[in-house]
Motif scaffolding. Structure first.
Motif, PDB file in Angstrom:
ATOM      1  N   THR A   1      20.490 -10.228 -90.005  1.00 32.83           N
ATOM      2  CA  THR A   1      20.437  -9.047 -89.144  1.00 32.83           C
ATOM      3  C   THR A   1      21.399  -9.190 -87.965  1.00 32.83           C
ATOM      4  O   THR A   1      21.773 -10.294 -87.579  1.00 32.83           O
ATOM      5  CB  THR A   1      19.019  -8.817 -88.593  1.00 32.83           C
TER       6      THR A   1
ATOM      7  N   VAL B   1      22.117  -6.917 -84.083  1.00 27.20           N
ATOM      8  CA  VAL B   1      21.875  -5.795 -83.170  1.00 27.20           C
ATOM      9  C   VAL B   1      22.969  -5.826 -82.111  1.00 27.20           C
ATOM     10  O   VAL B   1      23.202  -6.855 -81.482  1.00 27.20           O
ATOM     11  CB  VAL B   1      20.491  -5.883 -82.496  1.00 27.20           C
TER      12      VAL B   1
ATOM     13  N   SER C   1      22.363  -1.470 -85.544  1.00 23.60           N
ATOM     14  CA  SER C   1      21.647  -2.552 -86.228  1.00 23.60           C
ATOM     15  C   SER C   1      22.183  -2.692 -87.644  1.00 23.60           C
ATOM     16  O   SER C   1      22.550  -1.703 -88.281  1.00 23.60           O
ATOM     17  CB  SER C   1      20.139  -2.266 -86.285  1.00 23.60           C
ATOM     18  N   SER C   2      22.216  -3.920 -88.115  1.00 23.01           N
ATOM     19  CA  SER C   2      22.624  -4.191 -89.491  1.00 23.01           C
ATOM     20  C   SER C   2      21.552  -5.042 -90.156  1.00 23.01           C
ATOM     21  O   SER C   2      21.142  -6.071 -89.620  1.00 23.01           O
ATOM     22  CB  SER C   2      23.967  -4.921 -89.523  1.00 23.01           C
TER      23      SER C   2
ATOM     24  N   ALA D   1      17.257   0.056 -82.833  1.00 21.74           N
ATOM     25  CA  ALA D   1      17.852  -1.108 -82.167  1.00 21.74           C
ATOM     26  C   ALA D   1      16.873  -1.729 -81.181  1.00 21.74           C
ATOM     27  O   ALA D   1      16.810  -2.957 -81.041  1.00 21.74           O
ATOM     28  CB  ALA D   1      19.143  -0.703 -81.460  1.00 21.74           C
TER      29      ALA D   1
ATOM     30  N   MET E   1      14.372  -3.643 -83.212  1.00 22.63           N
ATOM     31  CA  MET E   1      15.004  -4.874 -83.691  1.00 22.63           C
ATOM     32  C   MET E   1      15.147  -5.897 -82.563  1.00 22.63           C
ATOM     33  O   MET E   1      14.999  -7.108 -82.781  1.00 22.63           O
ATOM     34  CB  MET E   1      16.371  -4.556 -84.286  1.00 22.63           C
ATOM     35  N   THR E   2      15.432  -5.435 -81.360  1.00 26.75           N
ATOM     36  CA  THR E   2      15.556  -6.336 -80.210  1.00 26.75           C
ATOM     37  C   THR E   2      14.217  -6.977 -79.875  1.00 26.75           C
ATOM     38  O   THR E   2      14.141  -8.173 -79.555  1.00 26.75           O
ATOM     39  CB  THR E   2      16.106  -5.569 -78.998  1.00 26.75           C
TER      40      THR E   2
ATOM     41  N   TYR F   1      13.618  -9.597 -82.336  1.00 23.74           N
ATOM     42  CA  TYR F   1      14.504 -10.726 -82.055  1.00 23.74           C
ATOM     43  C   TYR F   1      13.917 -11.603 -80.948  1.00 23.74           C
ATOM     44  O   TYR F   1      13.892 -12.840 -81.056  1.00 23.74           O
ATOM     45  CB  TYR F   1      15.884 -10.208 -81.646  1.00 23.74           C
TER      46      TYR F   1
END
Length: 487
Positions: free
Chosen positions: A408, A410, A416-417, A444, A447-448, A451
Motif C-alpha cells: 500500500t 498513501v 492511495s494505492s 486516504a 488508510m492513514t 497505517y
C-alpha cells in the motif's frame, strides 16, 4: 578419445566460457539497466555452469516478444472497445470537481497515455484488513452471484481456506452461474482432486503458463502475481491476499502460525470494468480461446459514491512499466507525505532515488517493512537499502507483530494505492501485477489511520543503531544485494 576423456573437465570449462561470452554479448546488446546487466554478467563469469543456469531459467526477458504477441492482439481489440468508453475528456474530468484528481492529474494522464486506463468516478470502495475479513466479505458476495464469477490468483492452494472456496464455487456453478478460474501454475498447490471436482461441476479452470520442459526458460520467470475477483461485472476484489491458509488468521490455525497482516480492496462500480478487461485478456491467453464477450460482463452501473479509481496493470506484455511509473510519479509529485507498506523493498534506482530525494526536500516519508519476513534472501536484500534510506531521512519501521504482506501507499492524504505490486524489480518488470489507485481524501484518511495503527506494532530504526549491526549481517546483505536485480 583418450585425450578427450583425460581433458574432459577442461573441455567442459572451455565450452562454458564460450557460451558465457556469447551470452554476455547477447545481454549487452539488449540495453537493460547497467546494474542488472553487471549482476548477470558477474554471475556468468564467476559461477561456471551455475551462472548459465541462472541466466537460462531466470534472467531472460521477453517483454514485447512473440511469447506475448497473441495476448497483445487481444488487448487491442478489447481495450479499444471497453476502456475508451470510460475515458473522460479533460472538460469532463474537471466537471467532477474532484480535488484529489485535480491535484494528481499528472498520474491520471500517465496511466491513460500508457495503457488507456481511465479514471472512473462511480465507485464504492471498502478496505479489507487481513484475510479473515477479505474472505468473509468475498464468501458473502459469492453467495449472491447471479451471472458469473471470475477469479485470478497467484496462489490458490488446497487447504482449509481453499476447500471452503471450492465448495462455494461448485455450489454457484450448480446454480447456473458461470465460474472461471485462473491460477499460477508454479506457486499454487491445488490437488488434482480439487481440480477434477471443479471441472466436474462445470467450472472453467486454467493454470497460468504451465512450465513444461523445454519451454521452462520462457515461462518460469514470468508469473501472474495478481489477486483479483470479479462478480457479475459490478463487484471486484483486488489486493495482496492469496487463497492460502497462511494468509488468514483463523482461530483454528496452529498456535505457532505467524500473524499475517495484509490489505485487500472491495470495489463496486465502473472501476470493476477495468478489472474485468484484465481478467478477459489473461483468460484468453491461458485458455487459448477467445472468450465471448457477454453484455453481463459490463453491466450498467447504478449511481454510487463519486470516488475516483484508476486501475494500473503491468506485465511483460505491456510497453511500459505502468505500475512502477505510477509509483514513481506519485512520489515525485508528492507535496507533504508518503506512507508506504511493502513486504519486499528491492527497488530499482528510479524508485530509490525518488524516495531519498523526496525525504531530503522535506516531504515526510515513512516505510513499513517486515522485521523477519518469509524469505531470508529477500530480507537481506531489503536490509541492504536501509542505510541509504536512513541517511536521507526516510523513517523506516520494522513490523514486529508478524508478517506484513500489504502493498500500500498513501500520498498527501489524497491518493492511495492498494494492489499486488511489491517495491521490487520482479514486480516492476517481470510479473503480471495489478493495483487500484484511489483519488479520495476520505479513503486516504482511513488508510492513514490504518497505517498509524500498524506503526504501534513496529520498531523504528535509527541510523546510529543500524550502523552498529554485526559485520556478518552486512556481508549477507552485500551478497544478497548482488542478486537483487534477479530476485
Amino acid at each position: 578419445m583418450n585425450y578427450l576423456l583425460d581433458n574432459f573437465w577442461w573441455f567442459l570449462l572451455a565450452l562454458n566460457y564460450l557460451l558465457v561470452f556469447i551470452t554476455a554479448g547477447y545481454e549487452l546488446m539488449h540495453f537493460r539497466e547497467p546494474v542488472k546487466s553487471i549482476s548477470l554478467i558477474f554471475a556468468l563469469f564467476v559461477l561456471p555452469g551455475i551462472g548459465l543456469a541462472v541466466y537460462y531459467f531466470f534472467a531472460q526477458e521477453f517483454r514485447k516478444s512473440k511469447l506475448f504477441n497473441r495476448k497483445k492482439l487481444y488487448d487491442q481489440e478489447i481495450i479499444k472497445h471497453w476502456d475508451k468508453k470510460l475515458i473522460l475528456a479533460e472538460k469532463d474530468l474537471l466537471n467532477y470537481k474532484n480535488e484529489c484528481v485535480e491535484k494528481k492529474i499528472k498520474l491520471v494522464h500517465l496511466l491513460q497515455n500508457n495503457q488507456s486506463k481511465p479514471v472512473t468516478f462511480k465507485n464504492k470502495v471498502k478496505i479489507l484488513l487481513n484475510g479473515e475479513k477479505k474472505f468473509a466479505s468475498l464468501f458473502e458476495d459469492l453467495k449472491n452471484a447471479k451471472d458469473h464469477i471470475h477469479l485470478e490468483y497467484y496462489i490458490f492452494n488446497s487447504g482449509l481456506l481453499g476447500n471452503r472456496l471450492i465448495v462455494h464455487l461448485c455450489e454457484k456453478a450448480d446454480e447456473g452461474v458461470k465460474v472461471r478460474v485462473s491460477y499460477d501454475y508454479v506457486v499454487s498447490n491445488l490437488s488434482s482432486a480439487a481440480i477434477k471436482k471443479m471441472k466436474a461441476h462445470g467450472i472453467e479452470i486454467y493454470p497460468f503458463m504451465p512450465v513444461w520442459f523445454p519451454n521452462l526458460t520462457r515461462k518460469l520467470n514470468y508469473r501472474n502475481h495478481r489477486k483479483m475477483v470479479i462478480i457479475d461485472g459490478n463487484i471486484g476484489y483486488v489486493g495482496g491476499i492469496n487463497i492460502c491458509d497462511e494468509y488468514v488468521n483463523f482461530e483454528e490455525n496452529p498456535k505457532d502460525k505467524m500473524f499475517w497482516r495484509d490489505t485487500h480492496l472491495r470495489l463496486e462500480g465502473h472501476a470493476v470494468k477495468s478489472l474485468q478487461v484484465q481478467f478477459i485478456l489473461n483468460f484468453n491467453f491461458i485458455s487459448g480461446k477467445e472468450l465471448k464477450i457477454e453484455d453481463t460482463f459490463f453491466p450498467k452501473i447504478a449511481p454510487t459514491k463519486k470516488i475516483g479509481v484508476q486501475i494500473a496493470a503491468s506485465g511483460p506484455d505491456t510497453d511500459w512499466q505502468n505500475i512502477m511509473e505510477a509509483i514513481f510519479t506519485a512520489i515525485n509529485t508528492a507535496e507533504k507525505s508518503i506512507y508506504i507498506t511493502t513486504p519486499y523493498f528491492i527497488p530499482n534506482n528510479q524508485i530509490l532515488t525518488a524516495l531519498c530525494t523526496a525525504s531530503r526536500i522535506g516531504i515526510e516519508v515513512k516505510m513499513i517493512i517486515p522485521e523477519i519476513g518469509d524469505s531470508k534472501i529477500a530480507r537481506y536484500a531489503t536490509n541492504s537499502y536501509i542505510e541509504q534510506l536512513l541517511e536521507s531521512g526516510v523513517q523506516v519501521y520494522q513490523y514486529q507483530k508478524g508478517m506484513v504482506h500489504a502493498k500500500t501507499m498513501v500520498v498527501d492524504g489524497m491518493l492511495s494505492s492498494i494492489g499486488s505490486c511489491n517495491l521490487d524489480n520482479r514486480s516492476f518488470d517481470i510479473n503480471f501485477e495489478i493495483n487500484a489507485i484511489i483519488y479520495d481524501s476520505e479513503i486516504a484518511l482511513e488508510m492513514t489511520k490504518i497505517y498509524k495503527d500498524d506503526l504501534k506494532h513496529c520498531r523504528e530504526l535509527t541510523l546510529e543503531e543500524w550502523l552498529q549491526r554485526p559485520a556478518a549481517e552486512k556481508v549477507r546483505e552485500a551478497l544478497a544485494r548482488l542478486w537483487a536485480p534477479l530476485l
